[in-house]
Design a protein around this motif. Structure first.
Motif, PDB file in Angstrom:
ATOM      1  N   GLU A   1       0.835  -1.202   0.000  1.00 13.81           N
ATOM      2  CA  GLU A   1       0.000   0.000   0.000  1.00 13.81           C
ATOM      3  C   GLU A   1       0.869   1.252   0.000  1.00 13.81           C
TER       4      GLU A   1
ATOM      5  N   CYS B   1      -1.224   4.291  -1.759  1.00 15.79           N
ATOM      6  CA  CYS B   1      -2.672   4.156  -1.647  1.00 15.79           C
ATOM      7  C   CYS B   1      -3.141   4.665  -0.281  1.00 15.79           C
TER       8      CYS B   1
ATOM      9  N   ARG C   1      -6.653   5.260   0.220  1.00 16.66           N
ATOM     10  CA  ARG C   1      -8.009   4.744   0.414  1.00 16.66           C
ATOM     11  C   ARG C   1      -8.154   3.398  -0.284  1.00 16.66           C
TER      12      ARG C   1
ATOM     13  N   GLU D   1     -10.666   2.065  -1.357  1.00 18.09           N
ATOM     14  CA  GLU D   1     -11.612   2.195  -2.472  1.00 18.09           C
ATOM     15  C   GLU D   1     -10.900   2.514  -3.790  1.00 18.09           C
ATOM     16  N   ASP D   2      -9.680   3.051  -3.702  1.00 17.04           N
ATOM     17  CA  ASP D   2      -8.921   3.390  -4.903  1.00 17.04           C
ATOM     18  C   ASP D   2      -8.156   2.198  -5.479  1.00 17.04           C
TER      19      ASP D   2
ATOM     20  N   ASN E   1      -3.543   1.412  -8.116  1.00 17.68           N
ATOM     21  CA  ASN E   1      -4.087   2.532  -7.356  1.00 17.68           C
ATOM     22  C   ASN E   1      -4.715   3.466  -8.386  1.00 17.68           C
ATOM     23  N   SER E   2      -6.041   3.497  -8.453  1.00 17.05           N
ATOM     24  CA  SER E   2      -6.721   4.290  -9.477  1.00 17.05           C
ATOM     25  C   SER E   2      -6.599   5.794  -9.223  1.00 17.05           C
ATOM     26  N   ALA E   3      -6.172   6.193  -8.032  1.00 22.31           N
ATOM     27  CA  ALA E   3      -5.995   7.612  -7.739  1.00 22.31           C
ATOM     28  C   ALA E   3      -4.744   8.179  -8.412  1.00 22.31           C
ATOM     29  N   ASN E   4      -3.690   7.360  -8.536  1.00 28.50           N
ATOM     30  CA  ASN E   4      -2.450   7.851  -9.151  1.00 28.50           C
ATOM     31  C   ASN E   4      -1.957   6.970 -10.303  1.00 28.50           C
TER      32      ASN E   4
ATOM     33  N   CYS F   1     -14.398   1.721 -11.537  1.00 29.47           N
ATOM     34  CA  CYS F   1     -13.592   2.508 -10.593  1.00 29.47           C
ATOM     35  C   CYS F   1     -12.994   3.712 -11.310  1.00 29.47           C
ATOM     36  N   GLY F   2     -12.247   4.496 -10.606  1.00 29.12           N
ATOM     37  CA  GLY F   2     -11.660   5.712 -11.134  1.00 29.12           C
ATOM     38  C   GLY F   2     -10.658   5.514 -12.253  1.00 29.12           C
ATOM     39  N   CYS F   3     -10.098   4.306 -12.393  1.00 25.34           N
ATOM     40  CA  CYS F   3      -9.107   4.116 -13.449  1.00 25.34           C
ATOM     41  C   CYS F   3      -9.763   3.710 -14.772  1.00 25.34           C
TER      42      CYS F   3
END
Length: 150
Positions: free
Chosen positions: A77, A82, A84, A86-87, A112-115, A144-146
């Protein structure tokens, strides 16, 4: 960004959707940039941005196996930065042999969909299969975000 692929020809991919594998994928250490391309939901292509010949069939393992799970170590992680859960998107590589579909549950891919930073893991747990038969079709997917389905 336009990328060339052997299977789909030239495709347009948003620069923000490029997935970075700083340490590469097992067996492909020099290839560090990939993207997810749709195939048949929830199955996708994990396509190398730099080598049109390298692509993996991937899917969310939780839509294929109700009892799949593994422990993510804290250092993973931290490596993925990461913040969250959720990401975090999880994928496994699928292979087709003799008209049967198998999943490598022992080596999941975490994104990690955030970054868009990713890692290809090896789970040192003998109870997890490297070649699990996919016996049932996927039932539910989420986005998801990615931009992937899981």
């Amino acid at each position: 960004m336009k990328i060339n692929t052997t299977r789909l020809g030239e495709v347009e991919v948003d620069d923000g959707k490029i997935i970075s594998f700083p340490r590469g994928i097992i067996g492909f250490k020099k290839l560090t940039r990939f993207c997810l391309l749709p195939y048949k939901d929830p199955i996708q292509w994990l396509q190398s941005v730099d080598d049109p010949d390298v692509a993996f069939i991937v899917s969310d393992p939780f839509s294929l196996f109700n009892n799949y799970g593994f422990k993510v170590e804290d250092f993973v992680e931290e490596y993925l930065e990461c913040k969250r859960i959720e990401d975090m998107a999880v994928f496994v590589i699928l292979v087709v042999e003799n008209n049967q579909l198998f999943a490598n549950l022992k080596s999941p891919i975490l994104i990690n969909s955030a970054n868009m930073r990713a890692a290809h893991l090896f789970i040192a747990d003998d109870s997890i299969s490297m070649k699990a038969l996919v016996e049932r079709p996927p039932t539910e997917t989420k986005t998801c975000g990615c931009g992937c389905s899981h």
